[in-house]
Write an enzyme that holds these catalytic residues in place. Structure first.
Site, PDB file in Angstrom:
ATOM      1  N   LYS A 132     -58.615  19.348   0.470  1.00  0.00           N
ATOM      2  CA  LYS A 132     -58.632  20.470  -0.794  1.00  0.00           C
ATOM      3  C   LYS A 132     -59.009  21.765  -0.197  1.00  0.00           C
ATOM      4  O   LYS A 132     -58.799  22.823  -0.942  1.00  0.00           O
ATOM      5  CB  LYS A 132     -60.286  19.923  -1.434  1.00  0.00           C
ATOM      6  CG  LYS A 132     -60.158  20.879  -2.808  1.00  0.00           C
ATOM      7  CD  LYS A 132     -61.497  20.255  -3.672  1.00  0.00           C
ATOM      8  CE  LYS A 132     -61.863  21.317  -4.531  1.00  0.00           C
ATOM      9  NZ  LYS A 132     -61.909  22.782  -4.076  1.00  0.00           N
ATOM     10  N   TYR A 165     -65.704  24.398   1.909  1.00  0.00           N
ATOM     11  CA  TYR A 165     -65.113  24.219   3.134  1.00  0.00           C
ATOM     12  C   TYR A 165     -65.184  25.499   3.853  1.00  0.00           C
ATOM     13  O   TYR A 165     -65.284  25.601   4.885  1.00  0.00           O
ATOM     14  CB  TYR A 165     -63.689  23.602   2.968  1.00  0.00           C
ATOM     15  CG  TYR A 165     -63.811  22.194   2.255  1.00  0.00           C
ATOM     16  CD1 TYR A 165     -64.867  21.505   2.231  1.00  0.00           C
ATOM     17  CD2 TYR A 165     -62.371  21.645   2.144  1.00  0.00           C
ATOM     18  CE1 TYR A 165     -64.724  20.142   1.863  1.00  0.00           C
ATOM     19  CE2 TYR A 165     -62.249  20.264   1.654  1.00  0.00           C
ATOM     20  CZ  TYR A 165     -63.503  19.655   1.342  1.00  0.00           C
ATOM     21  OH  TYR A 165     -63.286  18.245   0.789  1.00  0.00           O
TER      22      TYR A 165
END
Length: 372
Positions: A132, A165
């Site tokens: 992702k 992230y």
């Protein structure tokens, strides 16, 4: 100044701390490191695994990493750590939200504040994120339907939405920079492993669904879009491969980002029938209207009956299966396919066939008495 005798002894040791040691990859990381006979391993998680690792060099520490005082108290004694593996995340808030970003940053900050000032022999930090990294689930796939695009590690960050992230990578850059401690990033696709402490548990969801279909004599239905049925939308990532890649980068002190994927091409249409047979269901169908979250919503009582009758480890259905995750996975709006070229070129050659991965982890679930 020459190192002291104590510093020299620590420098020659291999001591890992695994944050998220009960998850799909964390558990496998611990097993692989301990199997070498060279490593001492600290496993950190909020709750212990049902089937706890039993090894004289494994030390489990229950810790709420969102609590800075508890984190300091429980981790401040880990002075001998040489390698840190971050394979956990905080899931209290929805993905793509600012709150999720802030909570995950806070959690890693607490851990680093406890470890970095004291672990003088720390050599490498290994961060696990995911595919992702390359997409925003808030946008529909804008690429031509005939295009197959494989993201490499140098692709720019997505500018829409929030992605924790990026926050974690930026935090490591800020705290470690290009100093003596190297750090790597590993980006798996759809993780395949065995755990009852994982929110997005694909193998567990498949196994519970197949077991219920078998018990009720129902067909094993792929409930998703035709595109996800007939085309490859997400890479598979065997937990064994991801764990090995973490160890490879850590022991080689490679400070790079890598996709961590099986490396094969598959479609659910090609392999769904074999999965059904493995789970004892011979009738398989494509059913775009099926929503697992609706069809399985009232099956908790039946699962308890199956657990009791088959003498399985006591679990609630929700410990192993996440039906909303399965619904979303099989209707994924964007393709998340990563290139393996970078890892391959640097010498990481481990690969798996996705159907083989699924069959292997179903067998592990059975061996662990999580499914019949």
């Amino acid at each position: 100044m020459a190192p002291t005798k104590e510093e020299e002894e620590i420098r020659n040791k291999c001591v890992a701390v695994i944050f998220g040691s009960t998850g799909l990859v964390g558990k496998e990381l611990a097993i692989k490191l301990l199997s070498t006979g060279k490593w001492k391993v600290y496993g950190i998680a909020r709750r212990a695994e049902i089937n706890m690792i039993k090894h004289p060099n494994y030390h489990f520490i229950s810790c709420d990493l969102l609590n800075p005082f508890e984190t300091q108290e429980k981790l401040c004694s880990l002075r001998d750590v040489t390698n840190l593996f971050w394979v956990t995340w905080a899931s209290q808030f929805p993905l793509d939200t600012q709150e999720c970003c802030e909570q995950n940053k806070w959690m890693m900050c607490n851990a680093l504040d406890a470890i970095l000032p004291r672990a003088k022999a720390l050599r490498h930090v290994s961060l696990q994120t995911g595919a992702k990294h390359y997409v925003s689930l808030q946008q529909e796939d804008s690429k031509d339907d005939d295009d197959v695009y494989y993201y490499n590690e140098e692709c720019p960050r997505v500018t829409t939405g929030n992605n924790f992230y990026y926050v974690l990578e930026d935090l490591l850059q800020e705290r470690l920079g290009s100093g003596k401690v190297t750090w790597s990033v590993h980006r798996p696709g759809l993780l395949m492993g065995s755990s009852h402490r994982t929110l997005f548990n694909f193998i567990g969801s498949l196994c519970v669904y197949g077991t219920i279909c078998n018990r009720l004599n129902l067909p094993f239905v792929f409930g998703g879009s035709r595109e996800c049925w007939e085309e490859m939308y997400v890479d598979a990532s065997d937990a064994r491969l991801v764990a090995e890649q973490h160890i490879w980068a850590a022991t080689q002190n490679i400070g790079e980002a890598f996709n961590a994927v099986n490396g094969d091409s598959y479609t659910w249409k090609e392999i769904w029938g074999a999965i059904g047979v493995k789970l004892g269901v011979n009738s398989t169908l494509f059913g775009p209207d099926l929503r697992y979250s609706l069809a399985m919503s009232d099956m908790g009582g039946l699962w308890k009956e199956i657990v009791m009758k088959e003498g399985l480890v006591e679990t609630e259905m929700e410990d192993l299966a996440n039906w909303e995750f399965l619904d979303n996975l099989f209707r994924c709006p964007v393709k998340m396919l990563g290139s393996r070229e970078k890892a391959d070129c640097l010498g990481f050659m481990i690969k798996y066939q996705t159907l083989d991965s699924i069959m292997y982890w179903i067998d592990v679930m059975r061996q662990d008495k999580l499914i019949p």
